[in-house]
Design a protein around this motif. Structure first.
Motif, PDB file in Angstrom:
ATOM      1  N   PRO A  58       0.809  -1.223   0.000  1.00  0.00           N
ATOM      2  CA  PRO A  58       0.000   0.000   0.000  1.00  0.00           C
ATOM      3  C   PRO A  58       0.844   1.275   0.000  1.00  0.00           C
ATOM      4  O   PRO A  58       2.003   1.251   0.404  1.00  0.00           O
ATOM      5  CB  PRO A  58      -0.824  -0.110   1.289  1.00  0.00           C
ATOM      6  N   SER A  59       0.221   2.366  -0.459  1.00  0.00           N
ATOM      7  CA  SER A  59       0.888   3.618  -0.790  1.00  0.00           C
ATOM      8  C   SER A  59       1.943   4.072   0.209  1.00  0.00           C
ATOM      9  O   SER A  59       1.626   4.429   1.338  1.00  0.00           O
ATOM     10  CB  SER A  59      -0.147   4.733  -0.927  1.00  0.00           C
ATOM     11  N   ALA A  60       3.166   4.047  -0.247  1.00  0.00           N
ATOM     12  CA  ALA A  60       4.273   4.555   0.566  1.00  0.00           C
ATOM     13  C   ALA A  60       5.495   4.712  -0.332  1.00  0.00           C
ATOM     14  O   ALA A  60       5.555   4.137  -1.427  1.00  0.00           O
ATOM     15  CB  ALA A  60       4.589   3.601   1.711  1.00  0.00           C
ATOM     16  N   PHE A  61       6.438   5.516   0.131  1.00  0.00           N
ATOM     17  CA  PHE A  61       7.689   5.695  -0.589  1.00  0.00           C
ATOM     18  C   PHE A  61       8.848   5.453   0.362  1.00  0.00           C
ATOM     19  O   PHE A  61       8.838   5.912   1.501  1.00  0.00           O
ATOM     20  CB  PHE A  61       7.779   7.099  -1.189  1.00  0.00           C
ATOM     21  N   LEU A  62       9.826   4.717  -0.157  1.00  0.00           N
ATOM     22  CA  LEU A  62      11.017   4.398   0.619  1.00  0.00           C
ATOM     23  C   LEU A  62      12.191   5.057  -0.095  1.00  0.00           C
ATOM     24  O   LEU A  62      12.449   4.778  -1.268  1.00  0.00           O
ATOM     25  CB  LEU A  62      11.171   2.875   0.687  1.00  0.00           C
ATOM     26  N   LEU A  63      12.871   5.963   0.610  1.00  0.00           N
ATOM     27  CA  LEU A  63      13.921   6.777  -0.005  1.00  0.00           C
ATOM     28  C   LEU A  63      15.288   6.398   0.544  1.00  0.00           C
ATOM     29  O   LEU A  63      15.459   6.277   1.759  1.00  0.00           O
ATOM     30  CB  LEU A  63      13.658   8.259   0.296  1.00  0.00           C
ATOM     31  N   PHE A  64      16.247   6.250  -0.356  1.00  0.00           N
ATOM     32  CA  PHE A  64      17.624   5.915   0.029  1.00  0.00           C
ATOM     33  C   PHE A  64      18.583   6.947  -0.556  1.00  0.00           C
ATOM     34  O   PHE A  64      18.637   7.111  -1.773  1.00  0.00           O
ATOM     35  CB  PHE A  64      18.048   4.551  -0.521  1.00  0.00           C
ATOM     36  N   HIS A  65      19.349   7.613   0.298  1.00  0.00           N
ATOM     37  CA  HIS A  65      20.446   8.451  -0.193  1.00  0.00           C
ATOM     38  C   HIS A  65      21.750   7.721   0.083  1.00  0.00           C
ATOM     39  O   HIS A  65      22.107   7.503   1.231  1.00  0.00           O
ATOM     40  CB  HIS A  65      20.463   9.813   0.490  1.00  0.00           C
ATOM     41  N   PRO A  66      22.485   7.336  -0.963  1.00  0.00           N
ATOM     42  CA  PRO A  66      23.683   6.517  -0.764  1.00  0.00           C
ATOM     43  C   PRO A  66      24.883   7.268  -0.196  1.00  0.00           C
ATOM     44  O   PRO A  66      25.822   6.642   0.272  1.00  0.00           O
ATOM     45  CB  PRO A  66      23.983   6.007  -2.166  1.00  0.00           C
ATOM     46  N   LYS A  67      24.870   8.607  -0.255  1.00  0.00           N
ATOM     47  CA  LYS A  67      26.062   9.388   0.091  1.00  0.00           C
ATOM     48  C   LYS A  67      27.242   8.778  -0.662  1.00  0.00           C
ATOM     49  O   LYS A  67      27.133   8.521  -1.847  1.00  0.00           O
ATOM     50  CB  LYS A  67      26.288   9.407   1.597  1.00  0.00           C
ATOM     51  N   MET A  68      28.393   8.539   0.016  1.00  0.00           N
ATOM     52  CA  MET A  68      29.546   8.032  -0.750  1.00  0.00           C
ATOM     53  C   MET A  68      29.509   6.524  -0.984  1.00  0.00           C
ATOM     54  O   MET A  68      29.951   6.039  -2.018  1.00  0.00           O
ATOM     55  CB  MET A  68      30.848   8.367  -0.030  1.00  0.00           C
ATOM     56  N   THR A  69      29.044   5.771  -0.013  1.00  0.00           N
ATOM     57  CA  THR A  69      29.283   4.325  -0.100  1.00  0.00           C
ATOM     58  C   THR A  69      28.033   3.452  -0.018  1.00  0.00           C
ATOM     59  O   THR A  69      28.151   2.230   0.031  1.00  0.00           O
ATOM     60  CB  THR A  69      30.268   3.879   1.013  1.00  0.00           C
ATOM     61  N   GLY A  70      26.856   4.042  -0.016  1.00  0.00           N
ATOM     62  CA  GLY A  70      25.645   3.221   0.060  1.00  0.00           C
ATOM     63  C   GLY A  70      25.281   2.622  -1.288  1.00  0.00           C
ATOM     64  O   GLY A  70      25.394   3.284  -2.323  1.00  0.00           O
ATOM     65  N   HIS A  71      24.870   1.376  -1.312  1.00  0.00           N
ATOM     66  CA  HIS A  71      24.393   0.765  -2.551  1.00  0.00           C
ATOM     67  C   HIS A  71      23.657  -0.530  -2.252  1.00  0.00           C
ATOM     68  O   HIS A  71      23.878  -1.168  -1.237  1.00  0.00           O
ATOM     69  CB  HIS A  71      25.539   0.513  -3.521  1.00  0.00           C
ATOM     70  N   PHE A  72      22.800  -0.911  -3.196  1.00  0.00           N
ATOM     71  CA  PHE A  72      22.067  -2.169  -3.054  1.00  0.00           C
ATOM     72  C   PHE A  72      22.909  -3.320  -3.554  1.00  0.00           C
ATOM     73  O   PHE A  72      23.753  -3.166  -4.430  1.00  0.00           O
ATOM     74  CB  PHE A  72      20.776  -2.121  -3.873  1.00  0.00           C
ATOM     75  N   LEU A  73      22.642  -4.486  -2.972  1.00  0.00           N
ATOM     76  CA  LEU A  73      23.265  -5.725  -3.429  1.00  0.00           C
ATOM     77  C   LEU A  73      22.212  -6.816  -3.439  1.00  0.00           C
ATOM     78  O   LEU A  73      21.413  -6.921  -2.509  1.00  0.00           O
ATOM     79  CB  LEU A  73      24.382  -6.150  -2.450  1.00  0.00           C
ATOM     80  N   ILE A  74      22.194  -7.604  -4.490  1.00  0.00           N
ATOM     81  CA  ILE A  74      21.333  -8.789  -4.497  1.00  0.00           C
ATOM     82  C   ILE A  74      22.117  -9.915  -3.846  1.00  0.00           C
ATOM     83  O   ILE A  74      23.269 -10.169  -4.195  1.00  0.00           O
ATOM     84  CB  ILE A  74      20.930  -9.131  -5.951  1.00  0.00           C
ATOM     85  N   LEU A  75      21.502 -10.544  -2.875  1.00  0.00           N
ATOM     86  CA  LEU A  75      22.166 -11.594  -2.112  1.00  0.00           C
ATOM     87  C   LEU A  75      21.379 -12.886  -2.306  1.00  0.00           C
ATOM     88  O   LEU A  75      20.159 -12.872  -2.345  1.00  0.00           O
ATOM     89  CB  LEU A  75      22.190 -11.239  -0.619  1.00  0.00           C
ATOM     90  N   GLY A  76      22.096 -13.957  -2.407  1.00  0.00           N
ATOM     91  CA  GLY A  76      21.423 -15.234  -2.614  1.00  0.00           C
ATOM     92  C   GLY A  76      20.570 -15.610  -1.422  1.00  0.00           C
ATOM     93  O   GLY A  76      20.629 -14.978  -0.374  1.00  0.00           O
ATOM     94  N   PRO A  77      19.769 -16.634  -1.585  1.00  0.00           N
ATOM     95  CA  PRO A  77      18.955 -17.096  -0.460  1.00  0.00           C
ATOM     96  C   PRO A  77      19.868 -17.497   0.705  1.00  0.00           C
ATOM     97  O   PRO A  77      20.962 -17.984   0.493  1.00  0.00           O
ATOM     98  CB  PRO A  77      18.245 -18.324  -1.039  1.00  0.00           C
TER      99      PRO A  77
END
Length: 270
Positions: A58-77
């Motif tokens: 349901p309606s919401a926003f999730l915000l990420f500011h990486p600054k210098m070193t933030g990032h997403f990673l896909i991780l296995g199960p």
DNA sequence: ATGACGTCCTGCCTGC
DNA sequence: TGCAGGCAGGACGTCA
């Protein structure tokens, strides 16, 4: 980059959420966020300036500011997303409904995360305060010029001020001004129309190339599959102090401005 | 309105 | 060789 996230996590549900660094959550507290967002579906992934915007249902926003070193990673199960915490600087883990984990890695813990349960992103202060997207097709030179009347007087600080143009940081500001042959300390009020145009064109060219190269990775930026960006080989000034200018051979200099390093060529950019 | 400065945090670099 | 200290960096808050 946001496309990678969309591919790997789009349409997925957030089955479970873990963190070992609640301080990254600036709005609201992590426990409130977890309680409200658990079970939500990711319905969209966008970028505004440097901020990654995840749209939830349901309606919401999730915000990420990486600054210098933030990032997403896909991780296995894994048995538990908790197992990833503390590993490779991962401080937040989502269990997705396909069994994969989506991690938020941030070596220096400078990144900032906000959660807003609303259907109107324009009402989110963080997003509302951002300026124009520099690469937008409808962001032309006349728009650029009109913005250049307020804000920090020095052109480099102005380019990095997110209230006017969103998304330019220290690396690309230095590169843009080198390409445009403009002294980073020039006052925006003293720039001729021709100089403004050079900056505008250099901005579009540099940022388009950086996007095509999937970022810079001077330090440790990685994409969702843990790959570095390729733009670093194109840098002409950033952290190149002492190295010869690629146009005139004069050594690139470094100067501190407002506590930030600026890299420039004294001969070309004067 | 603008600017300078401290803060957050960690890894890397420098100097002893 | 080892360790302590310095430094960088995006945005924000505070104080000129």
């Amino acid at each position: 980059m946001v496309g990678d996230l969309r591919t790997r996590a789009g349409k997925r549900k957030l089955v479970e959420i873990w963190t070992d660094e609640e301080k990254l959550f600036h709005h609201p507290s992590f426990s409130v966020f977890r309680e409200k967002a658990k079970g939500s579906q990711i319905t969209g992934v966008k970028r505004r300036g440097k901020i990654i915007v995840m749209e939830l249902k349901p309606s919401a926003f999730l915000l990420f500011h990486p600054k210098m070193t933030g990032h997403f990673l896909i991780l296995g199960p894994a048995a538990s997303g908790r197992d990833y915490l503390g590993d490779r600087s991962i401080h937040l883990v989502f269990l997705l409904d396909n069994g994969y984990h989506l991690g938020w890695s941030d070596q220096r813990k400078f990144s900032r995360i906000e959660y807003w349960p609303t259907d109107d992103p324009n009402g989110i202060p963080w997003l509302a305060g951002l300026g124009r997207e520099p690469l937008a097709d409808d962001f032309g030179f006349s728009d650029f010029r009109k913005l250049m009347v307020r804000g920090p007087s020095r052109i480099k600080s102005w380019l990095m001020d997110q209230r006017f143009i969103a998304g330019i940081g220290n690396i690309y500001a230095s590169e843009i001004l080198w390409r445009a042959k403009i002294d980073p300390e020039r006052s925006i009020k003293e720039l001729s129309v021709g100089e403004q145009r050079r900056i505008f064109i250099a901005m579009k060219e540099i940022l388009r190339q950086a996007v095509a190269d999937r970022g810079t990775s001077v330090a440790e930026f990685r994409d969702i599959e843990d790959r570095p960006g390729n733009y670093a080989v194109r840098l002409k000034t950033y952290r190149k102090n002492g190295r010869p200018c690629r146009r005139c051979q004069e050594p690139i200099r470094r100067k501190m401005t407002g506590g930030r390093s600026t890299y420039y060529c004294l001969l070309c950019q004067s």
